[in-house]
Design a protein around this motif. Structure first.
Motif, PDB file in Angstrom:
ATOM      1  N   PRO A 249       0.815   0.970 -16.999  1.00 60.24           N
ATOM      2  CA  PRO A 249       0.797  -0.092 -15.984  1.00 60.24           C
ATOM      3  C   PRO A 249      -0.101   0.280 -14.818  1.00 60.24           C
ATOM      4  N   ILE A 250      -0.221  -0.620 -13.861  1.00 65.21           N
ATOM      5  CA  ILE A 250      -1.141  -0.423 -12.736  1.00 65.21           C
ATOM      6  C   ILE A 250      -0.743   0.783 -11.897  1.00 65.21           C
ATOM      7  N   VAL A 251       0.550   0.967 -11.667  1.00 65.96           N
ATOM      8  CA  VAL A 251       1.073   2.155 -10.992  1.00 65.96           C
ATOM      9  C   VAL A 251       2.270   2.646 -11.807  1.00 65.96           C
TER      10      VAL A 251
ATOM     11  N   ASP B 196       0.367  -5.329 -14.581  1.00 66.27           N
ATOM     12  CA  ASP B 196       0.642  -5.454 -13.146  1.00 66.27           C
ATOM     13  C   ASP B 196       2.148  -5.566 -12.906  1.00 66.27           C
ATOM     14  N   THR B 197       2.876  -4.525 -13.324  1.00 64.64           N
ATOM     15  CA  THR B 197       4.337  -4.544 -13.248  1.00 64.64           C
ATOM     16  C   THR B 197       4.839  -3.762 -12.043  1.00 64.64           C
ATOM     17  N   LYS B 198       4.239  -4.003 -10.901  1.00 62.93           N
ATOM     18  CA  LYS B 198       4.715  -3.370  -9.682  1.00 62.93           C
ATOM     19  C   LYS B 198       5.829  -4.216  -9.062  1.00 62.93           C
ATOM     20  N   ASP B 199       6.533  -3.629  -8.092  1.00 66.69           N
ATOM     21  CA  ASP B 199       7.653  -4.330  -7.465  1.00 66.69           C
ATOM     22  C   ASP B 199       7.236  -5.687  -6.896  1.00 66.69           C
ATOM     23  N   GLN B 200       6.021  -5.760  -6.357  1.00 58.86           N
ATOM     24  CA  GLN B 200       5.590  -7.002  -5.694  1.00 58.86           C
ATOM     25  C   GLN B 200       5.384  -8.154  -6.673  1.00 58.86           C
ATOM     26  N   ASN B 201       5.392  -7.893  -7.962  1.00 55.77           N
ATOM     27  CA  ASN B 201       5.322  -8.980  -8.945  1.00 55.77           C
ATOM     28  C   ASN B 201       6.692  -9.302  -9.511  1.00 55.77           C
ATOM     29  N   THR B 202       7.699  -9.073  -8.677  1.00 54.73           N
ATOM     30  CA  THR B 202       9.063  -9.516  -8.965  1.00 54.73           C
ATOM     31  C   THR B 202       9.538 -10.332  -7.770  1.00 54.73           C
TER      32      THR B 202
ATOM     33  N   ALA C 139       0.834  -1.205   0.000  1.00 56.40           N
ATOM     34  CA  ALA C 139       0.000   0.000   0.000  1.00 56.40           C
ATOM     35  C   ALA C 139       0.868   1.255   0.000  1.00 56.40           C
ATOM     36  N   TRP C 140       1.898   1.274   0.850  1.00 50.71           N
ATOM     37  CA  TRP C 140       2.754   2.453   0.916  1.00 50.71           C
ATOM     38  C   TRP C 140       3.512   2.637  -0.402  1.00 50.71           C
ATOM     39  N   GLN C 141       4.026   1.562  -0.954  1.00 53.73           N
ATOM     40  CA  GLN C 141       4.804   1.685  -2.179  1.00 53.73           C
ATOM     41  C   GLN C 141       3.943   2.150  -3.346  1.00 53.73           C
ATOM     42  N   SER C 142       2.714   1.666  -3.416  1.00 57.70           N
ATOM     43  CA  SER C 142       1.800   2.110  -4.476  1.00 57.70           C
ATOM     44  C   SER C 142       1.521   3.604  -4.348  1.00 57.70           C
ATOM     45  N   LEU C 143       1.318   4.074  -3.104  1.00 61.08           N
ATOM     46  CA  LEU C 143       1.086   5.495  -2.875  1.00 61.08           C
ATOM     47  C   LEU C 143       2.319   6.306  -3.264  1.00 61.08           C
ATOM     48  N   TYR C 144       3.481   5.814  -2.887  1.00 56.63           N
ATOM     49  CA  TYR C 144       4.724   6.525  -3.202  1.00 56.63           C
ATOM     50  C   TYR C 144       4.923   6.622  -4.708  1.00 56.63           C
ATOM     51  N   ARG C 145       4.728   5.505  -5.424  1.00 54.57           N
ATOM     52  CA  ARG C 145       4.919   5.495  -6.877  1.00 54.57           C
ATOM     53  C   ARG C 145       3.897   6.420  -7.564  1.00 54.57           C
TER      54      ARG C 145
ATOM     55  N   GLY D 288      12.714 -11.635  -1.203  1.00 51.74           N
ATOM     56  CA  GLY D 288      11.793 -10.527  -1.431  1.00 51.74           C
ATOM     57  C   GLY D 288      11.853  -9.982  -2.846  1.00 51.74           C
ATOM     58  N   PRO D 289      10.977  -9.032  -3.173  1.00 50.97           N
ATOM     59  CA  PRO D 289      10.942  -8.460  -4.523  1.00 50.97           C
ATOM     60  C   PRO D 289      12.114  -7.513  -4.750  1.00 50.97           C
ATOM     61  N   PHE D 290      12.419  -7.266  -6.027  1.00 50.14           N
ATOM     62  CA  PHE D 290      13.377  -6.201  -6.304  1.00 50.14           C
ATOM     63  C   PHE D 290      12.598  -4.915  -6.563  1.00 50.14           C
ATOM     64  N   SER D 291      13.291  -3.809  -6.494  1.00 56.89           N
ATOM     65  CA  SER D 291      12.683  -2.512  -6.752  1.00 56.89           C
ATOM     66  C   SER D 291      13.020  -2.074  -8.171  1.00 56.89           C
ATOM     67  N   PHE D 292      12.108  -1.336  -8.805  1.00 56.31           N
ATOM     68  CA  PHE D 292      12.371  -0.815 -10.141  1.00 56.31           C
ATOM     69  C   PHE D 292      13.195   0.475 -10.096  1.00 56.31           C
TER      70      PHE D 292
END
Length: 581
Positions: free
Chosen positions: A390-392, A297-303, A62-68, A259-263
């Motif tokens: 993309p989604i975000v 759906d190319t957010k960090d959590q899908n890595t 939730a926080w990362q989506s808001l930040y992006r 964990g996921p990587f960051s873009f």
């Protein structure tokens, strides 16, 4: 009040002066960090050296989506360097490319198409670690997933291999399972790391629960997982008339999940992670590659990063995961007409709508209902390659340059009709009409991608150069012609060989993308060489500017082939390629 107003004016004036000075400085600078000179070209990043085990990191979605969506968009608008580079057409190019404008192999990406060529076998095989779970023996359920709209569970088969079992939404059989298995094969063939995804058919009697499994049920109670809970999951999924169940078996990745990587940025505890992620071409160009199959759906959590051991080295491997939201599937339901055409919340679109008092009309407003329940909403008429969303907002996508997009479009255009058909066949659709619709739509989206991005950067690639000391030959492949987007007969080509800015040999050719220089012309080139001393490497460089013009159009921006002259051997060597725009 006067003091405050003067302070504001002074601050704005300083910012304006700084911006103007920066623009002037950038105008005289190249955004290309590469050095064109002889040597072994970098085809591998060698970023798979042994490192200590990194820590597990799992950011809050939730926080990362808001930040992006909000903060990062504001930061980019206030980034003066980035804004002015874009304004004057000199954005920062990807930092991990080599002298020939390609991406080296790494723990992120493998050049499967350029090294082996795309084949129907590669597409069908996918990751190909196995044929999926053994359906001839019992499966042991060792972890349930009861939350969310689509239930599932983890199983271990008779071979000891672990899989996550996922299902289609009951209202749309075949939707998510087909999308995920095709998505995995697509991204793997394109060069990305992806988990193995397999469609399997099985019967509920094959399941046995591992004793002592604890879970949190839908009421929030932590208790043991029993047969009644498994029966409840099975009750909620679609079954075939013969009682079998179609599902997706996603093979659990090897190694330890960290964990996921960051873009954006780099992983601080991974010494191999040398390049900021938003500066990686394979992540920037993922915008183009993902747009083809609407993997919005190319957010960090899908890595996912895993710490693995391979060939005696322990290192971090970077994956794309979770392909249930590709094509027309949104995982637990079909996509609607907005998905892939706007962010979940797009601050810039909101501003545009406000500024136009709601009169701005968006393409997705004309979306029609989907035709096939197994496909969902997936179309090619409204789709515009440069307006896909993309989604975000994704920081790597935001930094993509036309050169990055051209590289991504080369990957997409390598998917010929037979490869697309082979991919769709792995979705195992029961309705032939649905299958043919998807094939047709993909072909149309592919060609739109090629036409758009090949129009931003001249599609002249695969430069071949030969110097036999008596003559020179320069040949290039016109990808727009190769892939049937235009005709060779209406294409005119030009090459211009320059030394220190002076044009030495310049010729045009109608319908032929090959130039043969005579001995006299070669002599003009060698005779122009002037040594600048041992420290002056630029004195060895010759610039070959290649351009193309179609009938009724203007000349393209050049593709530059850099030649290095060896005076002691009177020999030219091709040392780099640069696609300008």
């Amino acid at each position: 009040m006067v003091v405050r107003e003067n302070t504001v004016v002074l601050s704005l004036t300083r910012n304006l002066v700084t911006a103007v000075c920066l623009a002037m400085a950038l105008a005289g600078c190249s955004s290309n960090h590469l050095q064109y000179k002889p040597g072994v070209d970098r085809t591998d990043d060698h970023d798979r050296q042994s490192i200590p085990e990194p820590k597990v990191a799992d950011p809050v979605l939730a926080w990362q989506s808001l930040y992006r969506t909000v903060w990062q968009q504001g930061e980019e608008l206030l980034d003066i360097d980035r804004s002015f580079r874009k304004l004057i057409g000199r954005p920062r190019e990807a930092y991990n490319i080599n002298r020939f404008d390609e991406v080296p192999n790494s723990s992120w990406f493998v050049n499967r198409i350029s090294e082996s060529g795309l084949s129907e076998e590669l597409v069908r095989r996918g990751v190909g670690e196995s044929d999926g779970p053994d359906t001839a023996a019992m499966w042991k359920v060792f972890r349930p997933k009861v939350q969310g709209a689509t239930p599932g569970f983890w199983i271990k088969d008779s071979r000891g291999e672990s899989y996550i079992i996922k299902f289609d939404p009951e209202s749309n059989p075949e939707l998510a399972t087909a999308a995920a298995t095709m998505g995995s094969r697509y991204f793997h063939a394109c060069g990305y790391n992806a988990p193995q995804e397999t469609i399997v058919f099985w019967r509920p009697e094959m399941l046995a629960i591992e004793p002592g499994i604890m879970f949190t049920d839908r009421d929030g109670n932590k208790r043991e997982f029993v047969q009644a809970d498994l029966d409840d999951i099975i009750r909620r999924v679609h079954k075939l008339p013969d009682g079998r169940i179609r599902s997706l078996a996603s093979k659990v990745l090897g190694g330890k999940v960290i964990g996921p990587f960051s873009f954006t940025g780099r992983r601080s505890d991974d010494p191999n992670d040398w390049c900021a992620h938003e500066q990686r071409r394979e992540l920037r160009a993922l915008y183009v590659v993902a747009s083809f199959i609407n993997q919005y759906d190319t957010k960090d959590q899908n890595t996912l990063d895993t710490y693995i051991e391979e060939d005696g080295h322990k290192y971090v491997k970077h994956h794309l995961i979770d392909f249930g939201s590709t094509f027309g599937s949104n995982g637990d339901r079909p996509k609607d007409g907005t998905v892939g055409y706007c962010n979940t919340f797009d601050l810039r679109d909101v501003v545009v709508s406000w500024a136009t008092l709601g009169l701005k009309k968006w393409g997705w407003e004309d979306a029609q209902p989907y035709q096939y329940a197994s496909i969902g909403y997936f179309e090619s008429e409204i789709f515009e390659p440069n307006k896909w969303d993309p989604i975000v907002p994704n920081p790597a996508f935001e930094n993509m340059t036309p050169r990055d997009a051209f590289w991504g479009a080369k990957i997409v255009m390598a998917w010929r009709d037979e490869h697309i058909r082979a991919l769709v066949e792995t979705g195992e659709y029961s309705d032939p009409a649905a299958k043919e619709y998807l094939i047709k739509t993909l072909i149309e989206r592919r060609d739109k991608i090629g036409r758009h991005w090949f129009g931003k950067v001249a599609p002249l690639d695969d430069v071949r150069f030969a110097d036999n000391s008596e003559s020179l030959t320069i040949e290039v492949t016109d990808l727009a012609v190769k892939y049937g987007l235009t005709e060779q007969s209406i294409s005119q080509y030009e090459f211009d060989i320059r030394y220190k800015g002076e044009s030495l040999v310049r010729e045009k050719s109608q319908g032929v993308s090959r130039f043969d220089l005579t001995g006299d012309q070669r002599g003009l080139l060698t005779g122009a060489y002037r040594s600048g001393g041992s420290d002056d490497e630029k004195s060895h460089l010759y610039e070959v500017r290649l351009r193309v013009m179609r009938e009724g159009e203007s000349w393209s921006k050049p593709v530059v082939a850099w030649l290095w002259f060896h005076p002691e051997e009177s020999r030219f060597e091709l040392v780099g390629i640069e696609h300008l725009y």
